[in-house]
Design a protein around this motif. Structure first.
Motif, PDB file in Angstrom:
ATOM      1  N   ILE A 197       0.848  -1.197   0.000  1.00  0.00           N
ATOM      2  CA  ILE A 197       0.000   0.000   0.000  1.00  0.00           C
ATOM      3  C   ILE A 197       0.881   1.243   0.000  1.00  0.00           C
ATOM      4  N   ARG A 198       0.341   2.319  -0.557  1.00  0.00           N
ATOM      5  CA  ARG A 198       1.113   3.557  -0.702  1.00  0.00           C
ATOM      6  C   ARG A 198       0.715   4.561   0.382  1.00  0.00           C
ATOM      7  N   ASN A 199       1.718   5.099   1.058  1.00  0.00           N
ATOM      8  CA  ASN A 199       1.482   6.152   2.035  1.00  0.00           C
ATOM      9  C   ASN A 199       1.110   7.424   1.279  1.00  0.00           C
ATOM     10  N   PRO A 200      -0.111   7.972   1.477  1.00  0.00           N
ATOM     11  CA  PRO A 200      -0.551   9.143   0.712  1.00  0.00           C
ATOM     12  C   PRO A 200       0.268  10.400   0.999  1.00  0.00           C
ATOM     13  N   SER A 201       0.992  10.437   2.132  1.00  0.00           N
ATOM     14  CA  SER A 201       1.799  11.606   2.473  1.00  0.00           C
ATOM     15  C   SER A 201       3.187  11.528   1.843  1.00  0.00           C
ATOM     16  N   THR A 202       3.841  10.371   1.986  1.00  0.00           N
ATOM     17  CA  THR A 202       5.202  10.203   1.467  1.00  0.00           C
ATOM     18  C   THR A 202       5.229   9.606   0.071  1.00  0.00           C
ATOM     19  N   MET A 203       4.087   9.017  -0.340  1.00  0.00           N
ATOM     20  CA  MET A 203       3.944   8.334  -1.638  1.00  0.00           C
ATOM     21  C   MET A 203       4.865   7.132  -1.765  1.00  0.00           C
ATOM     22  N   LYS A 204       5.361   6.632  -0.637  1.00  0.00           N
ATOM     23  CA  LYS A 204       6.201   5.431  -0.652  1.00  0.00           C
ATOM     24  C   LYS A 204       5.344   4.191  -0.428  1.00  0.00           C
ATOM     25  N   MET A 205       5.744   3.081  -1.069  1.00  0.00           N
ATOM     26  CA  MET A 205       5.038   1.817  -0.897  1.00  0.00           C
ATOM     27  C   MET A 205       5.561   1.097   0.343  1.00  0.00           C
ATOM     28  N   THR A 206       4.679   0.366   0.990  1.00  0.00           N
ATOM     29  CA  THR A 206       5.094  -0.404   2.156  1.00  0.00           C
ATOM     30  C   THR A 206       4.391  -1.753   2.163  1.00  0.00           C
ATOM     31  N   ARG A 207       5.076  -2.756   2.693  1.00  0.00           N
ATOM     32  CA  ARG A 207       4.505  -4.099   2.800  1.00  0.00           C
ATOM     33  C   ARG A 207       4.343  -4.523   4.245  1.00  0.00           C
ATOM     34  N   ARG A 208       5.166  -3.965   5.096  1.00  0.00           N
ATOM     35  CA  ARG A 208       5.178  -4.433   6.475  1.00  0.00           C
ATOM     36  C   ARG A 208       4.903  -3.301   7.465  1.00  0.00           C
ATOM     37  N   GLU A 209       4.222  -3.675   8.561  1.00  0.00           N
ATOM     38  CA  GLU A 209       4.009  -2.752   9.675  1.00  0.00           C
ATOM     39  C   GLU A 209       4.326  -3.488  10.968  1.00  0.00           C
ATOM     40  N   SER A 210       5.413  -3.094  11.609  1.00  0.00           N
ATOM     41  CA  SER A 210       5.767  -3.712  12.880  1.00  0.00           C
ATOM     42  C   SER A 210       4.796  -3.256  13.955  1.00  0.00           C
ATOM     43  N   LEU A 211       4.304  -4.193  14.754  1.00  0.00           N
ATOM     44  CA  LEU A 211       3.355  -3.864  15.813  1.00  0.00           C
ATOM     45  C   LEU A 211       4.053  -3.525  17.128  1.00  0.00           C
ATOM     46  N   GLY A 212       5.347  -3.791  17.194  1.00  0.00           N
ATOM     47  CA  GLY A 212       6.091  -3.457  18.398  1.00  0.00           C
ATOM     48  C   GLY A 212       5.765  -4.351  19.584  1.00  0.00           C
ATOM     49  N   ILE A 213       5.208  -5.522  19.325  1.00  0.00           N
ATOM     50  CA  ILE A 213       4.890  -6.476  20.398  1.00  0.00           C
ATOM     51  C   ILE A 213       5.444  -7.853  20.020  1.00  0.00           C
ATOM     52  N   TYR A 214       5.602  -8.725  21.024  1.00  0.00           N
ATOM     53  CA  TYR A 214       6.198 -10.030  20.772  1.00  0.00           C
ATOM     54  C   TYR A 214       5.499 -11.110  21.588  1.00  0.00           C
ATOM     55  N   ILE A 215       5.758 -12.359  21.229  1.00  0.00           N
ATOM     56  CA  ILE A 215       5.275 -13.513  21.986  1.00  0.00           C
ATOM     57  C   ILE A 215       6.441 -14.467  22.204  1.00  0.00           C
ATOM     58  N   PHE A 216       6.272 -15.408  23.112  1.00  0.00           N
ATOM     59  CA  PHE A 216       7.314 -16.398  23.372  1.00  0.00           C
ATOM     60  C   PHE A 216       7.259 -17.494  22.311  1.00  0.00           C
ATOM     61  N   GLN A 217       8.451 -17.905  21.816  1.00  0.00           N
ATOM     62  CA  GLN A 217       8.494 -18.973  20.811  1.00  0.00           C
ATOM     63  C   GLN A 217       8.054 -20.307  21.418  1.00  0.00           C
ATOM     64  N   ALA A 218       8.502 -20.575  22.622  1.00  0.00           N
ATOM     65  CA  ALA A 218       8.155 -21.840  23.289  1.00  0.00           C
ATOM     66  C   ALA A 218       7.769 -21.526  24.732  1.00  0.00           C
ATOM     67  N   PRO A 219       6.492 -21.240  24.987  1.00  0.00           N
ATOM     68  CA  PRO A 219       6.043 -20.903  26.345  1.00  0.00           C
ATOM     69  C   PRO A 219       6.434 -21.984  27.353  1.00  0.00           C
ATOM     70  N   LYS A 220       7.015 -21.546  28.477  1.00  0.00           N
ATOM     71  CA  LYS A 220       7.524 -22.509  29.461  1.00  0.00           C
ATOM     72  C   LYS A 220       6.508 -22.843  30.550  1.00  0.00           C
ATOM     73  N   ASN A 221       5.513 -22.005  30.699  1.00  0.00           N
ATOM     74  CA  ASN A 221       4.527 -22.242  31.755  1.00  0.00           C
ATOM     75  C   ASN A 221       3.189 -21.627  31.355  1.00  0.00           C
ATOM     76  N   SER A 222       2.207 -21.782  32.233  1.00  0.00           N
ATOM     77  CA  SER A 222       0.855 -21.298  31.951  1.00  0.00           C
ATOM     78  C   SER A 222       0.801 -19.765  31.840  1.00  0.00           C
ATOM     79  N   ILE A 223       1.683 -19.089  32.582  1.00  0.00           N
ATOM     80  CA  ILE A 223       1.711 -17.623  32.531  1.00  0.00           C
ATOM     81  C   ILE A 223       2.122 -17.153  31.145  1.00  0.00           C
ATOM     82  N   GLU A 224       3.194 -17.761  30.609  1.00  0.00           N
ATOM     83  CA  GLU A 224       3.662 -17.392  29.275  1.00  0.00           C
ATOM     84  C   GLU A 224       2.652 -17.801  28.212  1.00  0.00           C
ATOM     85  N   GLN A 225       1.955 -18.905  28.428  1.00  0.00           N
ATOM     86  CA  GLN A 225       0.915 -19.335  27.484  1.00  0.00           C
ATOM     87  C   GLN A 225      -0.245 -18.325  27.460  1.00  0.00           C
ATOM     88  N   SER A 226      -0.651 -17.872  28.651  1.00  0.00           N
ATOM     89  CA  SER A 226      -1.729 -16.883  28.748  1.00  0.00           C
ATOM     90  C   SER A 226      -1.306 -15.561  28.114  1.00  0.00           C
TER      91      SER A 226
END
Length: 366
Positions: free
Chosen positions: A28-57
């Motif tokens: 999609i094209r940014n109407p202000s900069t007119m540059k195309m973009t494919r990705r938008e980082s959300l700035g959040i992460y998850i655990f690759q292999a949750p070790k306990n119920s807390i990490e799973q939740s």
């Protein structure tokens, strides 16, 4: 038109985590900069292999939030709203935006700007403007010292007035899509304290009118305020182009008020028009400055033998109370004062004590 697909994806990062991002295809094209973009980082992460119920939740909750953001982005694309792409706007200076407005507003806006600038140590981006920051600024105003008299606290009503101006600023920023949410929905106003509204009686007003003033334009503007109810901010910017001939062959003012930004047409009495002087181009009260309404005004009032604490705004109170005392209905006075609610005008009716006495004597059993 090709419909863009939005997919939630993850990328492995350090410490056994996945970073979540959105993938737009096609880009999609940014109407202000007119540059195309494919990705938008959300700035959040998850655990690759949750070790306990807390990490799973944690993973489950974060994935639900990320999916919620994805759904919002899909809706934005359908509505052709691309504000979420303009993240550079959030990095822009909120203080610069504030100051640009100050240049178009009155002295009070400058006072609020200075307090806010002190509060944030002269640094604040749009990204920094959060509900929490605004709530803390509210608390600051309730406890801060005055700018000129640093050993004195800001009065409760000044704090209320300053925070009201700040809320007006937030409203403009939200309207212009510079902040993502209407923060005012989450802020409590600062309530005003009831204070004595000082005004002049008709005899005192005549006494003042007959007293010489060292600054003629101050005298003219003050008496004009008493005859029209206009605020100092509106009198300072009143232009001859705004005084026009009405359909009834009288004159009126067609203005946009500074405080409430209300478009209105107000009739002018012959006496009020005379106080304006000879018609010309530009400002009506040439040479009038806000500094004149402080010590020079107090000196003139004292010379008239009036001991009341009269400020320029008291001339507005004078106009309202004298109109009501003369029998003008509250609705008409409200319109003349450009009040948004008649309830605001009601306080002036309460000031006219002899009208209460007159009302009490209307019912008699004799």
């Amino acid at each position: 038109m090709t419909c863009t697909k939005v997919t939630l994806r993850k990328r492995a990062i350090s410490k056994g985590r996945y970073s979540l991002y959105l993938d737009y295809y096609p880009g999609i094209r940014n109407p202000s900069t007119m540059k195309m973009t494919r990705r938008e980082s959300l700035g959040i992460y998850i655990f690759q292999a949750p070790k306990n119920s807390i990490e799973q939740s944690y993973n489950k909750e974060i994935l639900q939030k990320a999916e919620g953001i994805r759904a919002i982005r899909v809706q934005s694309l359908i509505n052709e709203e691309f504000d979420f792409l303009d993240k550079h706007k959030l990095k822009a200076s909120f203080l610069d935006f504030f100051y640009d407005l100050v240049l178009k507003k009155d002295q009070k806006w400058l006072m609020v700007y200075t307090h806010f600038s002190n509060f944030v140590n002269n640094q604040c981006t749009f990204e920094d403007v959060t509900i929490n920051l605004c709530r803390r600024f509210r608390s600051y105003l309730l406890n801060a010292n005055q700018l000129k008299h640093k050993n004195l606290k800001i009065s409760r009503n000044s704090s209320a007035s300053y925070f009201s101006t700040f809320r007006a600023l937030l409203k403009i920023a939200y309207r212009d899509k510079l902040i993502p949410e209407n923060i005012n929905d989450f802020l409590e106003k600062i309530d005003y304290e009831d204070t004595k509204k000082e005004y002049l009686t008709l005899e005192e007003l005549k006494q003042l009118a007959n007293t010489p003033c060292k600054i003629p334009v101050l005298k003219s503007a003050s008496l004009f305020a008493s005859l029209t109810g206009l605020r100092i901010s509106d009198i300072l910017k009143l232009d001859w182009s705004e005084i026009i001939l009405a359909s009834d062959d009288g004159y009126c003012m067609r203005i946009r008020t500074e405080k409430t930004e209300t478009e209105t047409t107000l009739p002018l009495s012959e006496e009020a028009l005379e106080l304006c002087g000879t018609p010309s181009l530009g400002k009506v009260f040439k040479g009038l400055e806000r500094t004149m309404v402080y010590q020079p005004l107090k000196k003139w009032v004292a010379d008239a033998g009036i001991t009341k604490n009269i400020t320029f705004h008291c001339f507005r109170h004078t106009f309202a109370t004298l109109q009501i005392a003369a029998g003008t209905d509250i609705y008409t006075v409200s319109k003349m004062l450009t009040h948004k609610n008649v309830s605001t005008t009601q306080i002036y009716a309460d000031l006219v004590s002899f009208k209460k006495r007159e009302s009490a004597n209307k019912i008699s059993l004799k």
